[in-house]
Design an enzyme around this catalytic site. Structure first.
Site, PDB file in Angstrom:
ATOM      1  N   HIS A  12       0.812  -1.227   0.000  1.00  0.00           N
ATOM      2  CA  HIS A  12       0.000   0.000   0.000  1.00  0.00           C
ATOM      3  C   HIS A  12       0.848   1.282   0.000  1.00  0.00           C
ATOM      4  CE1 HIS A  12      -0.058  -0.536   4.667  1.00  0.00           C
ATOM      5  NE2 HIS A  12       0.887   0.321   4.350  1.00  0.00           N
ATOM      6  N   HIS A  59      -1.698   4.649  10.035  1.00  0.00           N
ATOM      7  CA  HIS A  59      -0.389   5.313  10.029  1.00  0.00           C
ATOM      8  C   HIS A  59      -0.416   6.621  10.833  1.00  0.00           C
ATOM      9  CE1 HIS A  59      -0.142   2.552   6.617  1.00  0.00           C
ATOM     10  NE2 HIS A  59       1.157   2.680   6.638  1.00  0.00           N
ATOM     11  N   HIS A 191      10.532  -3.968   3.638  1.00  0.00           N
ATOM     12  CA  HIS A 191      11.003  -2.593   3.453  1.00  0.00           C
ATOM     13  C   HIS A 191      11.351  -1.983   4.797  1.00  0.00           C
ATOM     14  CE1 HIS A 191       6.686  -1.881   4.229  1.00  0.00           C
ATOM     15  NE2 HIS A 191       6.838  -0.568   4.232  1.00  0.00           N
ATOM     16  N   GLU A 238       4.454  -5.084   8.424  1.00  0.00           N
ATOM     17  CA  GLU A 238       3.079  -4.989   7.905  1.00  0.00           C
ATOM     18  C   GLU A 238       2.584  -6.335   7.367  1.00  0.00           C
ATOM     19  OE1 GLU A 238       2.975  -0.266   6.633  1.00  0.00           O
ATOM     20  OE2 GLU A 238       3.428  -1.750   5.104  1.00  0.00           O
TER      21      GLU A 238
HETATM   22 FE   LIG Z   1       2.396   1.289   5.489  1.00  0.00          FE
END
Ligand SMILES: [Fe+2]
Length: 285
Positions: A12, A59, A191, A238
């Protein structure tokens, strides 16, 4: 009764929203990622879900570091989009269904998940980007957003998120209306945005996760949160949202589609579609 038709999981990354706004579908940097959605569009056109239950991470929009629920479930009529300043366009609101949400909330609490219930809930790019990727221009589904803390430690374990998904799956299937429900996991894969490992990607571990999540998701629960941070990066956690999505698939699960492309904005971008065939249908076949 409601039926779980399958699941989709996708990255996302906020820059996807900017690429959509700029219509960069055929740009060499973006094409390998956007092309991965051709199959998703065919699958959705065929399967026609009424509902999409989203496992994602907030977030800093609803919950910040001062108050951060481990699991939070939306129970609103609609979910307005806000974001935290990436310059991506604000999307249309997503439609909700309080009756269906409260059914899931009641079932989760009865199943000993002490979730936070949210009658007012904003959604960010972790929901709107996957919605726009799946249904460009219009979102023909109602959603239930389920936020998992992937931001502030201690995070829930891989096993806990898989169990959360299984509980949601049982709850969906006990809903008395004849609805077609899909589940969605967003974020990842490997990431890391900050620190000395910024830009870290681990293709080998990503491929292992993509392999195991189909048939052997329980084997992934041997990775602790610290293992996950080490192997997939600080934001690679995530993947917990993907584990919850997989847990909600209660039947015979097969991989219908998989796309993996690196990098998109320093992130390993992946998209999968999993079919879920009810155990009863399988036994009758
Ligand atoms: Fe994210």
């Amino acid at each position: 009764m409601a039926k779980i038709i399958g699941g989709v999981a996708t990255t996302h990354v906020p820059s996807i929203g900017k690429a959509i706004a700029d219509k960069r579908y055929d740009h060499p940097y973006w094409k390998p990622f956007f092309q991965g959605f051709d199959y998703v569009h065919q699958w959705l056109a065929r399967e026609k879900p009424d509902f999409a239950v989203f496992f994602y991470n907030d977030h800093g929009l609803n919950f910040f570091l001062d108050k951060l629920p481990t699991f939070a479930v939306g129970a609103a009529k609609e979910y307005r989009n806000e974001d935290e300043g990436w310059g991506i366009p604000v999307a249309r609101p997503a439609a909700g269904d309080p009756d269906f949400s409260w059914h899931l909330i009641n079932a989760l609490v009865a199943d000993e998940f002490d979730i936070t219930m949210c009658q007012d809930m904003l959604i960010d790019h972790a929901v709107t980007i996957p919605l726009e990727l799946m249904w460009p221009g219009a979102w023909p589904v109602r959603i239930v957003p389920i936020s998992i803390n992937t931001v502030q430690h201690p995070l829930p374990s891989m096993a806990r998120c898989l169990k959360l998904g299984r509980s949601v799956g049982r709850a969906i299937e006990s809903y008395p209306q004849d609805l077609r429900v899909m589940v969605v996991g967003t974020g990842g894969l490997s990431h890391q945005l900050d620190g000395t490992r910024a830009g870290f990607i681990n293709k080998e571990f990503d491929q292992l996760c993509l392999d195991k999540i189909v048939d052997e998701p329980d084997t992934l629960t041997r990775y602790s949160i610290h293992d996950l941070v080490a192997l997939s990066g600080a934001q690679g956690v995530e993947f917990l949202n993907w584990m919850a999505m997989r847990g909600a698939l209660t039947g015979q699960v097969t991989q219908a589609h998989r796309n993996y492309h690196i990098p998109i904005s320093n992130t390993a971008a992946a998209t999968i579609v999993l079919d879920n065939r009810a155990e009863s249908a399988r036994k009758a076949a």
